[in-house]
Scaffold this motif. Structure first.
Motif, PDB file in Angstrom:
ATOM      1  N   GLY A  72       3.825  -0.775  -4.756  1.00 39.37           N
ATOM      2  CA  GLY A  72       3.586  -1.131  -3.359  1.00 39.37           C
ATOM      3  C   GLY A  72       2.799  -0.040  -2.651  1.00 39.37           C
ATOM      4  N   ARG A  73       3.264   1.194  -2.813  1.00 40.08           N
ATOM      5  CA  ARG A  73       2.577   2.335  -2.204  1.00 40.08           C
ATOM      6  C   ARG A  73       1.180   2.518  -2.793  1.00 40.08           C
ATOM      7  NH1 ARG A  73       1.640   7.499  -3.794  1.00 40.08           N
ATOM      8  NH2 ARG A  73       1.465   9.101  -2.156  1.00 40.08           N
ATOM      9  N   SER A  74       1.081   2.495  -4.118  1.00 39.65           N
ATOM     10  CA  SER A  74      -0.216   2.697  -4.768  1.00 39.65           C
ATOM     11  C   SER A  74      -1.212   1.614  -4.375  1.00 39.65           C
ATOM     12  CB  SER A  74      -0.044   2.717  -6.288  1.00 39.65           C
ATOM     13  OG  SER A  74       0.738   3.811  -6.699  1.00 39.65           O
ATOM     14  N   ASP A  75      -0.774   0.368  -4.388  1.00 40.91           N
ATOM     15  CA  ASP A  75      -1.679  -0.729  -4.039  1.00 40.91           C
ATOM     16  C   ASP A  75      -2.140  -0.626  -2.587  1.00 40.91           C
ATOM     17  OD1 ASP A  75      -1.452  -1.685  -6.576  1.00 40.91           O
ATOM     18  OD2 ASP A  75      -0.417  -3.540  -6.058  1.00 40.91           O
ATOM     19  N   ALA A  76      -1.244  -0.178  -1.701  1.00 44.84           N
ATOM     20  CA  ALA A  76      -1.623  -0.031  -0.294  1.00 44.84           C
ATOM     21  C   ALA A  76      -2.722   1.020  -0.145  1.00 44.84           C
ATOM     22  CB  ALA A  76      -0.406   0.349   0.533  1.00 44.84           C
ATOM     23  N   ILE A  77      -2.621   2.117  -0.871  1.00 48.08           N
ATOM     24  CA  ILE A  77      -3.652   3.155  -0.824  1.00 48.08           C
ATOM     25  C   ILE A  77      -4.973   2.623  -1.369  1.00 48.08           C
ATOM     26  CG2 ILE A  77      -4.337   5.396  -1.780  1.00 48.08           C
ATOM     27  CD1 ILE A  77      -1.370   6.203  -1.666  1.00 48.08           C
ATOM     28  N   ILE A  78      -4.907   1.823  -2.429  1.00 42.60           N
ATOM     29  CA  ILE A  78      -6.129   1.251  -3.009  1.00 42.60           C
ATOM     30  C   ILE A  78      -6.775   0.254  -2.048  1.00 42.60           C
ATOM     31  CG2 ILE A  78      -6.998  -0.231  -4.862  1.00 42.60           C
ATOM     32  CD1 ILE A  78      -4.911   1.136  -6.693  1.00 42.60           C
ATOM     33  N   VAL A  79      -5.969  -0.552  -1.370  1.00 42.69           N
ATOM     34  CA  VAL A  79      -6.519  -1.457  -0.349  1.00 42.69           C
ATOM     35  C   VAL A  79      -7.308  -0.648   0.678  1.00 42.69           C
ATOM     36  CG1 VAL A  79      -5.961  -2.993   1.574  1.00 42.69           C
ATOM     37  CG2 VAL A  79      -4.775  -3.271  -0.598  1.00 42.69           C
ATOM     38  N   CYS A  80      -6.717   0.445   1.157  1.00 43.76           N
ATOM     39  CA  CYS A  80      -7.372   1.275   2.177  1.00 43.76           C
ATOM     40  C   CYS A  80      -8.676   1.865   1.659  1.00 43.76           C
ATOM     41  CB  CYS A  80      -6.434   2.403   2.614  1.00 43.76           C
ATOM     42  SG  CYS A  80      -4.952   1.870   3.484  1.00 43.76           S
ATOM     43  N   ALA A  81      -8.638   2.432   0.448  1.00 42.49           N
ATOM     44  CA  ALA A  81      -9.836   3.062  -0.111  1.00 42.49           C
ATOM     45  C   ALA A  81     -10.950   2.049  -0.314  1.00 42.49           C
ATOM     46  CB  ALA A  81      -9.479   3.745  -1.430  1.00 42.49           C
ATOM     47  N   THR A  82     -10.606   0.867  -0.788  1.00 45.99           N
ATOM     48  CA  THR A  82     -11.621  -0.176  -0.983  1.00 45.99           C
ATOM     49  C   THR A  82     -12.180  -0.638   0.353  1.00 45.99           C
ATOM     50  OG1 THR A  82     -10.401  -0.935  -2.945  1.00 45.99           O
ATOM     51  CG2 THR A  82     -12.078  -2.411  -2.054  1.00 45.99           C
ATOM     52  N   TRP A  83     -11.312  -0.819   1.320  1.00 53.89           N
ATOM     53  CA  TRP A  83     -11.728  -1.257   2.659  1.00 53.89           C
ATOM     54  C   TRP A  83     -12.754  -0.297   3.237  1.00 53.89           C
ATOM     55  CZ3 TRP A  83     -11.251   0.701   7.673  1.00 53.89           C
ATOM     56  CH2 TRP A  83     -11.333  -0.219   8.726  1.00 53.89           C
ATOM     57  N   THR A 145     -11.125  -7.739 -11.330  1.00 52.76           N
ATOM     58  CA  THR A 145     -10.835  -7.012 -10.095  1.00 52.76           C
ATOM     59  C   THR A 145      -9.348  -7.093  -9.800  1.00 52.76           C
ATOM     60  OG1 THR A 145     -13.011  -7.697  -9.263  1.00 52.76           O
ATOM     61  CG2 THR A 145     -11.488  -6.721  -7.684  1.00 52.76           C
ATOM     62  N   ALA A 146      -8.698  -5.942  -9.655  1.00 53.16           N
ATOM     63  CA  ALA A 146      -7.279  -5.911  -9.338  1.00 53.16           C
ATOM     64  C   ALA A 146      -7.049  -6.432  -7.923  1.00 53.16           C
ATOM     65  CB  ALA A 146      -6.733  -4.489  -9.478  1.00 53.16           C
ATOM     66  N   LEU A 147      -5.859  -6.952  -7.672  1.00 50.05           N
ATOM     67  CA  LEU A 147      -5.570  -7.602  -6.394  1.00 50.05           C
ATOM     68  C   LEU A 147      -5.803  -6.695  -5.182  1.00 50.05           C
ATOM     69  CD1 LEU A 147      -4.573 -10.043  -4.812  1.00 50.05           C
ATOM     70  CD2 LEU A 147      -2.227  -9.286  -5.238  1.00 50.05           C
ATOM     71  N   PRO A 148      -5.318  -5.452  -5.153  1.00 48.49           N
ATOM     72  CA  PRO A 148      -5.544  -4.649  -3.942  1.00 48.49           C
ATOM     73  C   PRO A 148      -7.010  -4.377  -3.664  1.00 48.49           C
ATOM     74  CG  PRO A 148      -4.621  -3.293  -5.695  1.00 48.49           C
ATOM     75  CD  PRO A 148      -4.495  -4.724  -6.133  1.00 48.49           C
ATOM     76  N   VAL A 149      -7.825  -4.310  -4.698  1.00 51.87           N
ATOM     77  CA  VAL A 149      -9.273  -4.133  -4.511  1.00 51.87           C
ATOM     78  C   VAL A 149      -9.869  -5.387  -3.886  1.00 51.87           C
ATOM     79  CG1 VAL A 149     -11.468  -3.780  -5.694  1.00 51.87           C
ATOM     80  CG2 VAL A 149      -9.452  -2.476  -6.396  1.00 51.87           C
ATOM     81  N   SER A 150      -9.480  -6.547  -4.387  1.00 48.80           N
ATOM     82  CA  SER A 150      -9.977  -7.804  -3.827  1.00 48.80           C
ATOM     83  C   SER A 150      -9.591  -7.947  -2.359  1.00 48.80           C
ATOM     84  CB  SER A 150      -9.419  -8.984  -4.626  1.00 48.80           C
ATOM     85  OG  SER A 150      -9.903  -8.979  -5.944  1.00 48.80           O
ATOM     86  N   VAL A 151      -8.355  -7.589  -2.034  1.00 45.97           N
ATOM     87  CA  VAL A 151      -7.887  -7.684  -0.650  1.00 45.97           C
ATOM     88  C   VAL A 151      -8.673  -6.730   0.246  1.00 45.97           C
ATOM     89  CG1 VAL A 151      -5.927  -7.207   0.875  1.00 45.97           C
ATOM     90  CG2 VAL A 151      -5.583  -8.495  -1.248  1.00 45.97           C
ATOM     91  N   GLY A 152      -8.831  -5.481  -0.190  1.00 42.13           N
ATOM     92  CA  GLY A 152      -9.571  -4.520   0.619  1.00 42.13           C
ATOM     93  C   GLY A 152     -11.011  -4.923   0.833  1.00 42.13           C
TER      94      GLY A 152
END
Length: 242
Positions: A72-83, A145-152
């Motif tokens: 959860g934490r890691s994916d949230a950071i990846i969402v932010c970085a991709t965004w 593409t991993a989910l947090p990257v797609s979301v970001g």
């Protein structure tokens, strides 16, 4: 990687979302959105089989641990970085993040879960909410593409503010695990709702920390969840794919 941390951007982040933004978030993170999230338990099925999760309280503790200290934490950071990368049109960095996110998955099933949902999410958003920036991302970073990257990437392309996106993303992740737990333990629907309500504080805290983190802050201490995912691969009777 040349990735700015969230502290460079915090003052510039819009914390509120327009009604149009809210409508997109409700659609994208609805249980009916066609990413197949209901197929996956993120290792929870093994935790129930092993007796680590038996009650509503232990289900809450398990999911809260995953949110605060695991994927959860890691994916949230990846969402932010991709965004941030997509917002600044830094396609090289966006591709590096995408490769890293896929490589970080600790087991074959978890990789299937994240990449499978990520590809489906990106395809569905691109079909129903097409945007030239999102199309450019897909062309620049082809492949899985991993989910947090797609979301970001989708959120940045459509100009959605980061914090509401993270809250919606983490809430959907937690709610899917609660739904799996309700079926597996089993628990009543009211118990499931109580668990979701109790996880709100963790979701908001993880969101707050993630927007202030950089890609160098990635890391996980969700060891038991990772082991559960490994054990799930050989579990004799399974309802879920992970």
């Amino acid at each position: 990687m040349n990735i700015r941390t969230a502290m460079d951007d915090v003052q510039a982040l819009a914390t509120g979302a327009s009604l149009a933004d809210v409508a997109k978030l409700q659609a994208w993170f609805s249980p009916s959105f066609p990413v197949g999230a209901f197929n996956y338990s993120h290792g929870l099925e093994w935790a129930v089989e092993a007796g680590d999760v038996r009650t509503a309280a232990s289900l809450r503790a398990w999911i809260e641990g995953v949110l605060r200290f695991g994927s959860g934490r890691s994916d949230a950071i990846i969402v932010c970085a991709t965004w941030r990368a997509v917002r600044s049109r830094d396609w090289s960095t966006a591709c590096e993040i995408s490769s890293l996110a896929a490589a970080l998955q600790p087991t074959a099933e978890r990789r299937m879960e994240s990449v499978g949902q990520g590809n489906a999410f990106l395809g569905a958003v691109s079909a129903a909410w097409p945007h030239p920036v999102l199309q450019h991302f897909r062309e620049s970073c082809p492949g899985e593409t991993a989910l947090p990257v797609s979301v970001g990437a989708a959120a940045a392309a459509h100009g959605l503010p980061l914090e509401p996106v993270l809250v919606a993303f983490l809430h959907a992740f937690a709610a899917n695990l609660v739904s799996a737990g309700v079926r597996l333990v089993p628990l009543g629907q009211t118990d499931g709702l109580k668990v979701i309500a109790a996880l709100e504080a963790a979701i908001l805290e993880v969101t707050d920390k993630a927007v202030r983190a950089g890609i160098e802050d990635l890391g996980s201490a969700g060891i038991l969840a990772d082991i559960a995912s490994m054990r799930h691969e050989t579990q004799y009777t399974r309802l879920f794919r992970s």
